[in-house]
Design a protein around this motif. Structure first.
Motif, mmCIF file in Angstrom:
data_model
loop_
_atom_site.group_PDB
_atom_site.id
_atom_site.type_symbol
_atom_site.label_atom_id
_atom_site.label_comp_id
_atom_site.label_asym_id
_atom_site.label_seq_id
_atom_site.Cartn_x
_atom_site.Cartn_y
_atom_site.Cartn_z
ATOM 1 N N THR A 113 13.891 39.157 -24.702
ATOM 2 C CA THR A 113 12.625 38.442 -24.577
ATOM 3 C C THR A 113 12.425 37.460 -25.725
ATOM 4 O O THR A 113 12.521 37.833 -26.903
ATOM 5 N N ASP A 114 12.133 36.219 -25.380
ATOM 6 C CA ASP A 114 11.861 35.153 -26.335
ATOM 7 C C ASP A 114 10.350 34.911 -26.413
ATOM 8 O O ASP A 114 9.568 35.526 -25.687
ATOM 9 N N ARG A 115 9.962 34.019 -27.298
ATOM 10 C CA ARG A 115 8.545 33.652 -27.339
ATOM 11 C C ARG A 115 8.386 32.145 -27.255
ATOM 12 O O ARG A 115 9.175 31.376 -27.803
ATOM 13 N N LEU A 116 7.343 31.744 -26.547
ATOM 14 C CA LEU A 116 7.037 30.335 -26.322
ATOM 15 C C LEU A 116 5.617 30.066 -26.792
ATOM 16 O O LEU A 116 4.692 30.821 -26.471
ATOM 17 N N CYS A 117 5.449 29.005 -27.532
ATOM 18 C CA CYS A 117 4.119 28.572 -27.953
ATOM 19 C C CYS A 117 3.733 27.347 -27.134
ATOM 20 O O CYS A 117 4.451 26.343 -27.111
ATOM 21 N N ASP A 122 -2.222 19.293 -25.756
ATOM 22 C CA ASP A 122 -1.326 18.178 -25.431
ATOM 23 C C ASP A 122 -0.078 18.603 -24.660
ATOM 24 O O ASP A 122 0.758 17.772 -24.322
ATOM 25 N N GLY A 123 0.075 19.902 -24.372
ATOM 26 C CA GLY A 123 1.184 20.372 -23.548
ATOM 27 C C GLY A 123 2.487 20.615 -24.277
ATOM 28 O O GLY A 123 3.489 20.972 -23.637
ATOM 29 N N ARG A 124 2.536 20.446 -25.586
ATOM 30 C CA ARG A 124 3.790 20.674 -26.315
ATOM 31 C C ARG A 124 4.222 22.143 -26.207
ATOM 32 O O ARG A 124 3.395 23.036 -26.134
ATOM 33 N N GLN A 125 5.539 22.348 -26.186
ATOM 34 C CA GLN A 125 6.109 23.685 -26.101
ATOM 35 C C GLN A 125 7.127 23.885 -27.214
ATOM 36 O O GLN A 125 8.001 23.057 -27.432
ATOM 37 N N ASP A 145 8.937 20.364 -27.388
ATOM 38 C CA ASP A 145 9.072 19.435 -26.279
ATOM 39 C C ASP A 145 7.704 18.815 -26.030
ATOM 40 O O ASP A 145 6.715 19.521 -25.820
ATOM 41 N N ALA A 146 7.633 17.503 -26.061
ATOM 42 C CA ALA A 146 6.360 16.785 -25.948
ATOM 43 C C ALA A 146 6.004 16.591 -24.476
ATOM 44 O O ALA A 146 6.119 15.497 -23.915
ATOM 45 N N GLY A 194 9.222 20.142 -18.196
ATOM 46 C CA GLY A 194 7.875 19.641 -18.385
ATOM 47 C C GLY A 194 7.304 18.983 -17.144
ATOM 48 O O GLY A 194 6.422 18.133 -17.239
ATOM 49 N N TRP A 195 7.802 19.366 -15.965
ATOM 50 C CA TRP A 195 7.262 18.823 -14.726
ATOM 51 C C TRP A 195 7.359 19.900 -13.649
ATOM 52 O O TRP A 195 8.068 20.890 -13.779
ATOM 53 N N THR A 196 6.645 19.674 -12.562
ATOM 54 C CA THR A 196 6.668 20.601 -11.444
ATOM 55 C C THR A 196 7.913 20.351 -10.614
ATOM 56 O O THR A 196 8.099 19.267 -10.077
#
Length: 348
Positions: A113-117, A122-125, A145-146, A194-196
């Motif tokens: 398991t990793d972690r994502l912020c 603004d949607g940055r990851q 990632d912007a 970063g897109w659907t």
């Protein structure tokens, strides 16, 4: 939580920090162990579950308000899965800025398991991948990632493995409209675009269970095709027809958007959406609980639209039936089931 593949349950008292573990044995979930040690009961603490050391068992992760993480690792000692407190604690200031949300999942599909912020402004990851040890997040976090995905009004980010490939995907749910958009993980070092790339829709008015075809002429006598404004076309062996208004869609919770019937799920005020593998098939499903306690389930089938699992005993033993609609999107197939006899009207 013991690594046998069956989902267990844990009740965490956020005031005392006590943990009550229930073991799943042949689908019978019963309380087997209580850990009386204080864990994750501080102000602002949030409890998460994930296999951060990659041993196949679910660990407990406490995200403290100051960014630090504490871990209570699952063990092999029978019922005594968790100890009296934290096994290890890692100092961190990761994901503590205003608007930051912490999410956990196996985003690169390596089994840990990793972690994502996620920055809701603004949607940055930012993703920090686990190193698979009991000190999993001492790896440098790569640059953000912007993206601007899932930052619109009413958007909420969820995680789950919707295509069943072992890597955690991202789901954006818009509560006001009920729209569901998925960014599937590509695995590796940069899993998200970063897109659907998948959204919950029925490509045309007809469905996979309606009529098979080789050419459009095979669809001429089909019910949907006879009543469709523009007739039908043959797409991947099935008859489909475009919609021009909501009434052309087969279910009341679908709307017609650019010729396609799109699902609107869990948009009733007071409804709560949760994501999990409720069917036990290795793919994450959607459960909507309405304010009156009624439930509606949307299942993921990962491209297999021919399966017809038994839904009747999933939540209520006297549930007499359900209606099914297929959403075939290549990699992901989703089917809705209306739980209108459980405890009230549909939770849509």
């Amino acid at each position: 939580m013991n690594g046998d593949g069956a989902p267990d349950a844990i009740c965490h008292d956020s005031s005392s920090g006590w943990k009550y573990v229930a073991r799943n044995t042949h689908r019978l979930v019963r309380h087997v162990w209580t850990s009386t040690g204080a864990f994750c009961n501080g102000t602002g603490d949030k409890l998460h579950v994930g296999d951060v050391n990659g041993d196949g068992r679910s660990d407990l992760i406490c995200a403290h308000s100051n960014g630090n993480l504490s871990f209570d690792f699952a063990s092999t000692y029978g019922y005594f899965n968790y100890g009296s407190g934290a096994d290890t604690t890692q100092a961190s200031i990761f994901c503590t800025h205003p608007g930051a949300e912490m999410h956990f999942g196996d985003f690169n599909g390596d089994g840990a398991t990793d972690r994502l912020c996620f920055d809701t402004n603004d949607g940055r990851q930012w993703i920090e991948f686990s190193n698979g040890t009991n000190y999993p997040f001492y790896n440098p976090t790569r640059d953000a990632d912007a993206f601007t995905w899932c930052t619109h009004s009413g958007a909420e980010l969820y995680t789950g493995d919707f295509d069943g490939d072992g890597a955690t995907d991202l789901l954006c749910h818009t509560a006001s409209s009920g729209a569901l958009d998925v960014d599937l993980s590509a695995g590796g070092f940069e899993p998200f675009g970063g897109w659907t790339n998948e959204y919950l829709h029925e490509p045309k008015r007809g469905g996979a269970t309606e009529s098979r075809c080789t050419t459009a002429s095979d669809c001429g006598s089909h019910f949907w095709c006879l009543t469709a404004p523009d007739g039908c076309e043959c797409v991947e062996g099935f008859c489909y027809s475009s919609c021009t208004e909501d009434s052309h869609c087969r279910n009341a919770h679908e709307v017609c958007v650019a010729g396609e019937c799109e699902e609107r799920f869990c948009s009733t005020p007071g409804s709560t959406l949760t994501v999990g593998d409720y069917s036990g098939d290795g793919k994450s499903d959607f459960l909507c609980t309405a304010s009156d306690g009624s439930m509606s389930l949307l299942r993921a089938f990962a491209g297999n639209e021919d399966g017809h699992p038994d839904h009747e005993n999933l939540f209520h033993p006297s549930w007499p039936g359900s209606y099914h609609t297929y959403f075939d999107q290549g990699r992901v197939t989703l089917r809705s089931t209306a739980a209108d006899t459980m405890s009230g009207p549909n939770g849509y």
